[in-house]
Write a protein that holds these residues in place. Sequence first.
Motif, PDB file in Angstrom:
ATOM      1  N   ALA A   9       0.701  -1.294  -0.075  1.00 57.89           N
ATOM      2  CA  ALA A   9       0.057  -0.136   0.170  1.00 57.89           C
ATOM      3  C   ALA A   9       0.919   1.246   0.065  1.00 57.89           C
ATOM      4  O   ALA A   9       0.702   2.305  -0.702  1.00 57.89           O
ATOM      5  CB  ALA A   9      -0.989   0.106   1.177  1.00 57.89           C
ATOM      6  N   TYR A  10       1.860   1.520   0.763  1.00 57.08           N
ATOM      7  CA  TYR A  10       2.683   2.603   0.825  1.00 57.08           C
ATOM      8  C   TYR A  10       3.452   2.755  -0.497  1.00 57.08           C
ATOM      9  O   TYR A  10       3.296   3.858  -1.116  1.00 57.08           O
ATOM     10  CB  TYR A  10       3.974   2.073   1.959  1.00 57.08           C
ATOM     11  CG  TYR A  10       4.862   3.166   1.704  1.00 57.08           C
ATOM     12  CD1 TYR A  10       4.700   4.400   2.468  1.00 57.08           C
ATOM     13  CD2 TYR A  10       5.890   3.136   0.879  1.00 57.08           C
ATOM     14  CE1 TYR A  10       5.617   5.446   2.766  1.00 57.08           C
ATOM     15  CE2 TYR A  10       7.061   4.237   1.026  1.00 57.08           C
ATOM     16  CZ  TYR A  10       6.787   5.439   1.717  1.00 57.08           C
ATOM     17  OH  TYR A  10       7.574   6.336   1.866  1.00 57.08           O
ATOM     18  N   PHE A  11       3.885   1.499  -1.254  1.00 61.24           N
ATOM     19  CA  PHE A  11       4.666   1.852  -2.336  1.00 61.24           C
ATOM     20  C   PHE A  11       3.489   2.142  -3.574  1.00 61.24           C
ATOM     21  O   PHE A  11       4.073   2.866  -4.777  1.00 61.24           O
ATOM     22  CB  PHE A  11       5.593   0.715  -2.794  1.00 61.24           C
ATOM     23  CG  PHE A  11       6.967   0.955  -1.991  1.00 61.24           C
ATOM     24  CD1 PHE A  11       7.556   2.041  -2.494  1.00 61.24           C
ATOM     25  CD2 PHE A  11       7.331  -0.041  -1.203  1.00 61.24           C
ATOM     26  CE1 PHE A  11       9.028   2.108  -1.788  1.00 61.24           C
ATOM     27  CE2 PHE A  11       8.646   0.248  -0.363  1.00 61.24           C
ATOM     28  CZ  PHE A  11       9.372   1.231  -0.809  1.00 61.24           C
ATOM     29  N   LEU A  71      10.713   5.682   7.852  1.00 62.32           N
ATOM     30  CA  LEU A  71      10.135   6.394   8.729  1.00 62.32           C
ATOM     31  C   LEU A  71       8.842   5.529   8.892  1.00 62.32           C
ATOM     32  O   LEU A  71       8.262   5.241  10.186  1.00 62.32           O
ATOM     33  CB  LEU A  71       9.807   7.868   8.573  1.00 62.32           C
ATOM     34  CG  LEU A  71      11.029   8.875   8.541  1.00 62.32           C
ATOM     35  CD1 LEU A  71      10.443  10.093   8.182  1.00 62.32           C
ATOM     36  CD2 LEU A  71      11.778   8.606   9.863  1.00 62.32           C
ATOM     37  N   PHE A  72       8.237   4.998   7.922  1.00 64.93           N
ATOM     38  CA  PHE A  72       7.040   4.455   7.693  1.00 64.93           C
ATOM     39  C   PHE A  72       7.241   2.938   8.763  1.00 64.93           C
ATOM     40  O   PHE A  72       6.496   2.406   9.586  1.00 64.93           O
ATOM     41  CB  PHE A  72       6.420   4.096   6.488  1.00 64.93           C
ATOM     42  CG  PHE A  72       5.571   2.900   6.382  1.00 64.93           C
ATOM     43  CD1 PHE A  72       4.361   3.132   6.632  1.00 64.93           C
ATOM     44  CD2 PHE A  72       5.863   1.626   5.773  1.00 64.93           C
ATOM     45  CE1 PHE A  72       3.335   2.252   6.357  1.00 64.93           C
ATOM     46  CE2 PHE A  72       4.884   0.732   5.724  1.00 64.93           C
ATOM     47  CZ  PHE A  72       3.644   1.074   6.151  1.00 64.93           C
ATOM     48  N   GLN A 107       7.084   0.231  16.079  1.00 61.92           N
ATOM     49  CA  GLN A 107       7.080   0.742  17.353  1.00 61.92           C
ATOM     50  C   GLN A 107       5.677   0.879  17.548  1.00 61.92           C
ATOM     51  O   GLN A 107       5.351   0.655  18.976  1.00 61.92           O
ATOM     52  CB  GLN A 107       7.506   2.350  17.262  1.00 61.92           C
ATOM     53  CG  GLN A 107       9.157   2.407  17.230  1.00 61.92           C
ATOM     54  CD  GLN A 107       9.655   3.469  17.238  1.00 61.92           C
ATOM     55  OE1 GLN A 107       9.208   4.665  16.946  1.00 61.92           O
ATOM     56  NE2 GLN A 107      10.747   3.755  18.074  1.00 61.92           N
ATOM     57  N   LYS A 108       4.518   1.060  16.889  1.00 58.64           N
ATOM     58  CA  LYS A 108       3.123   1.233  17.297  1.00 58.64           C
ATOM     59  C   LYS A 108       2.071   0.147  17.180  1.00 58.64           C
ATOM     60  O   LYS A 108       1.439   0.249  17.873  1.00 58.64           O
ATOM     61  CB  LYS A 108       2.648   2.455  16.658  1.00 58.64           C
ATOM     62  CG  LYS A 108       3.554   3.927  17.096  1.00 58.64           C
ATOM     63  CD  LYS A 108       3.009   5.138  16.364  1.00 58.64           C
ATOM     64  CE  LYS A 108       3.727   6.011  16.825  1.00 58.64           C
ATOM     65  NZ  LYS A 108       3.440   7.327  16.087  1.00 58.64           N
ATOM     66  N   ILE A 138      20.441  -0.544   5.539  1.00 58.94           N
ATOM     67  CA  ILE A 138      19.914   0.507   6.253  1.00 58.94           C
ATOM     68  C   ILE A 138      18.632  -0.306   7.042  1.00 58.94           C
ATOM     69  O   ILE A 138      18.529  -0.153   8.445  1.00 58.94           O
ATOM     70  CB  ILE A 138      19.412   1.516   5.539  1.00 58.94           C
ATOM     71  CG1 ILE A 138      20.791   2.188   4.933  1.00 58.94           C
ATOM     72  CG2 ILE A 138      18.837   2.534   6.639  1.00 58.94           C
ATOM     73  CD1 ILE A 138      20.380   3.389   3.963  1.00 58.94           C
ATOM     74  N   MET A 139      17.741  -0.890   6.259  1.00 56.84           N
ATOM     75  CA  MET A 139      16.614  -1.494   7.071  1.00 56.84           C
ATOM     76  C   MET A 139      16.899  -2.674   8.114  1.00 56.84           C
ATOM     77  O   MET A 139      16.372  -2.460   9.204  1.00 56.84           O
ATOM     78  CB  MET A 139      15.658  -2.082   5.915  1.00 56.84           C
ATOM     79  CG  MET A 139      15.024  -1.017   4.984  1.00 56.84           C
ATOM     80  SD  MET A 139      13.636  -1.888   3.843  1.00 56.84           S
ATOM     81  CE  MET A 139      12.811  -2.832   4.818  1.00 56.84           C
ATOM     82  N   ASP A 140      18.003  -3.256   7.742  1.00 57.85           N
ATOM     83  CA  ASP A 140      18.286  -4.440   8.751  1.00 57.85           C
ATOM     84  C   ASP A 140      18.765  -3.744  10.134  1.00 57.85           C
ATOM     85  O   ASP A 140      18.676  -3.917  11.084  1.00 57.85           O
ATOM     86  CB  ASP A 140      19.241  -5.280   8.041  1.00 57.85           C
ATOM     87  CG  ASP A 140      18.953  -6.251   7.069  1.00 57.85           C
ATOM     88  OD1 ASP A 140      17.549  -6.386   6.906  1.00 57.85           O
ATOM     89  OD2 ASP A 140      19.601  -6.840   6.384  1.00 57.85           O
TER      90      ASP A 140
END
Length: 196
Positions: free
Chosen positions: A69-71, A88-89, A95-96, A161-163
């Motif tokens: 959905a984001y992409f 950030l997403f 986190q939430k 970076i994601m890792d």
Amino acid sequence: MILLKSDEIKEAALKYFTIHGYEGASLSQIADEVGMKKQSIYAHFKGKDDLFLQVLRDVKESEWSAIVAYFNKKDSQQPEKDLYGFLLFIIDLFQKDEQMKFWLRMTFFPPAHLAEQIEYDVIDIESKVQAILKSKFQEWIDADTILKDEAMTPTYAFLGIMDSIMMELVYGNDEQRLRTKLESSWRVFWRGITHR
């Protein structure tokens, strides 16, 4: 009705697996939560392992749906905004969202006897994320918004970076450190794929 009760069981199971882990969660607790006897769970699931894996796979599908959905909302014109926004997403998501916290914990700390099955699911979603990122990087390369390169090169760098962020989310407890790591990694990455 069976599907509805199965969903209630999975919802309760997610709660207890998230709070107590696989080992600490009991079918009795889960059954009590949905107002049934422990034995009744077996009408819906083969046992604790089956319930756990179904909950995990539901969460995996939720993560994948959120990423797609984001992409789907992004084009090939703003890679910097879209990629940084995606990081950030991901941070916000893990986190939430309790489901995503569960997914993250279980992929890093799976029950030993289910590790191989969970590894399969982790590799599956990583392959899908890699494919969608590679496609996006190829679009950006073709649109000349980033440097010409093999699409896999920036894809692997971005996944690195994601890792790093995932590791920080699992082991770190310091929001400032997470943000510093993100900003530093991002600056080097972005300069690397756009410097001419």
